[in-house]
Design a protein around this motif. Structure first.
Motif, PDB file in Angstrom:
ATOM      1  N   LEU A 163      43.520  53.991  52.401  1.00 55.99           N
ATOM      2  CA  LEU A 163      43.918  52.588  52.500  1.00 55.99           C
ATOM      3  C   LEU A 163      42.711  51.673  52.411  1.00 55.99           C
ATOM      4  N   SER A 164      41.667  51.974  53.158  1.00 52.28           N
ATOM      5  CA  SER A 164      40.480  51.126  53.158  1.00 52.28           C
ATOM      6  C   SER A 164      39.818  51.094  51.791  1.00 52.28           C
ATOM      7  N   LEU A 165      39.665  52.258  51.175  1.00 53.30           N
ATOM      8  CA  LEU A 165      39.064  52.310  49.835  1.00 53.30           C
ATOM      9  C   LEU A 165      39.890  51.502  48.841  1.00 53.30           C
ATOM     10  N   SER A 166      41.203  51.668  48.900  1.00 54.06           N
ATOM     11  CA  SER A 166      42.076  50.965  47.956  1.00 54.06           C
ATOM     12  C   SER A 166      41.957  49.448  48.106  1.00 54.06           C
ATOM     13  N   GLU A 167      41.916  48.973  49.346  1.00 53.90           N
ATOM     14  CA  GLU A 167      41.772  47.531  49.560  1.00 53.90           C
ATOM     15  C   GLU A 167      40.443  47.015  49.012  1.00 53.90           C
ATOM     16  N   GLY A 168      39.388  47.776  49.251  1.00 54.77           N
ATOM     17  CA  GLY A 168      38.085  47.356  48.734  1.00 54.77           C
ATOM     18  C   GLY A 168      38.067  47.324  47.217  1.00 54.77           C
ATOM     19  N   LEU A 169      38.600  48.373  46.594  1.00 54.52           N
ATOM     20  CA  LEU A 169      38.622  48.423  45.129  1.00 54.52           C
ATOM     21  C   LEU A 169      39.554  47.371  44.544  1.00 54.52           C
ATOM     22  N   HIS A 170      40.615  47.052  45.276  1.00 58.85           N
ATOM     23  CA  HIS A 170      41.528  46.002  44.806  1.00 58.85           C
ATOM     24  C   HIS A 170      40.766  44.696  44.559  1.00 58.85           C
ATOM     25  N   GLU A 171      39.911  44.318  45.516  1.00 55.99           N
ATOM     26  CA  GLU A 171      39.151  43.073  45.383  1.00 55.99           C
ATOM     27  C   GLU A 171      38.085  43.173  44.301  1.00 55.99           C
ATOM     28  N   GLU A 172      37.474  44.340  44.147  1.00 56.31           N
ATOM     29  CA  GLU A 172      36.449  44.501  43.113  1.00 56.31           C
ATOM     30  C   GLU A 172      37.049  44.463  41.703  1.00 56.31           C
ATOM     31  N   ALA A 173      38.235  45.074  41.551  1.00 61.58           N
ATOM     32  CA  ALA A 173      38.818  45.243  40.224  1.00 61.58           C
ATOM     33  C   ALA A 173      39.666  44.061  39.770  1.00 61.58           C
ATOM     34  N   LYS A 174      40.216  43.323  40.707  1.00 61.90           N
ATOM     35  CA  LYS A 174      41.146  42.243  40.370  1.00 61.90           C
ATOM     36  C   LYS A 174      40.564  41.229  39.388  1.00 61.90           C
ATOM     37  N   PRO A 175      39.318  40.771  39.567  1.00 58.08           N
ATOM     38  CA  PRO A 175      38.774  39.795  38.610  1.00 58.08           C
ATOM     39  C   PRO A 175      38.643  40.328  37.187  1.00 58.08           C
ATOM     40  N   ARG A 176      38.689  41.655  37.040  1.00 57.33           N
ATOM     41  CA  ARG A 176      38.580  42.262  35.713  1.00 57.33           C
ATOM     42  C   ARG A 176      39.942  42.609  35.127  1.00 57.33           C
ATOM     43  N   GLY A 177      41.026  42.128  35.740  1.00 51.72           N
ATOM     44  CA  GLY A 177      42.357  42.388  35.219  1.00 51.72           C
ATOM     45  C   GLY A 177      42.913  43.756  35.542  1.00 51.72           C
TER      46      GLY A 177
END
Length: 273
Positions: A163-177
């Motif tokens: 869960l924690s990893l997914s939330e972190g990656l969500h924010e990193e990846a979102k600006p890249r579509g």
């Protein structure tokens, strides 16, 4: 101009939530890479999906507990010319019992599958998604991620990591579509319980969801760009309770559930690759 195929790679695809995720993605027109240990089950599922939905379904029989498997899998994809649009990290298993007495090797194997393999595949495939500006990752976590879990301590901890990893990656990846989503089901009809001869108590039985329901909600949340999908209102309320209750009370409740509300053997398989 020919549209690029959308390939969904699903680990732990041979049964339960993994198999239902495969069916649901196929119904949306995705081509599939199905990964699990059980070759015959994968082939049967691939034939079913191809016949019903007319999509391609490749199978790869691998044990992702093996630390070399994620890299081997990516190289196999490269050899077949497959570019993954969506990675579904579903493979995992749980152990019930006291941390001090459960088999040492099996607890480490659980970490290797639930955490290491998921992290490796995400790291190997996410850069390409971000470069292309499309696709994403759907990680199967659990409502167990929201609190500590006495008598399933390592399993709960692995799902908290997911869960924690997914939330972190969500924010990193979102600006890249690119979307990264954590799917957090509660009690689900799947081999997680059936393989362990687990009988859910009357307290838990009304909250049990089918694997198909969990898969549908997970994909809908992923396609909507959600960071976290908790399946079902009861499970959602439970995560709120874990958030607002004092941690000492939340962990005691979880411990009582694992010790007394559910009966069965020590090991539970959850769409294990």
């Amino acid at each position: 101009m020919t549209e690029e195929p959308r390939w969904a790679l699903i680990t732990g695809a041979s049964s339960g939530i993994g198999a239902e995720l495969a069916r649901a993605f196929a119904a949306r027109g995705y081509d599939l890479i199905l990964v699990a240990r059980r070759h015959e089950r994968l082939e049967a599922l691939a034939q079913e999906i191809q016949g019903k939905h007319g999509v391609r379904a490749e199978t790869m029989a691998l044990d992702l507990e093996d630390r070399e498997s994620p890299q081997d899998l990516v190289e196999m994809l490269r050899d077949r010319g497959i570019q993954v649009h969506t990675l579904v990290n579903n493979a995992g298993f749980g152990l019930r019992g006291n941390f001090a007495t459960l088999a040492f090797e099996r607890q480490l194997a659980m970490i290797d599958l639930n955490v290491r393999a998921l992290t490796a595949l995400s790291r190997l495939l996410l850069p390409g998604m971000m470069e292309r500006g499309s696709g994403g990752i759907l990680n199967v976590s659990s409502t167990a991620a929201f609190q500590a879990g006495p008598h399933m301590a390592v399993y709960y901890a692995t799902k908290a990591f997911v869960l924690s990893l997914s939330e972190g990656l969500h924010e990193e990846a979102k600006p890249r579509g690119v979307t990264v989503t954590a799917l957090c089901p509660g009690s689900t009809e799947s081999e997680f319980s059936a393989n362990a001869d687990v009988e859910y108590s009357r307290t838990l039985r009304p909250t049990i969801m089918t694997a198909a329901e969990v898969a549908r909600l997970g994909i809908e949340g992923y396609e909507a760009g959600q960071a976290i999908v908790v399946t079902g209102r009861t499970n959602w309320l439970g995560t709120l309770g874990a958030k607002f209750l004092p941690r000492r009370i939340a962990r005691r409740i979880a411990g009582r559930l694992q010790r007394g509300e559910v009966t069965g053997h020590a090991e539970q398989a959850n769409e294990k690759a």
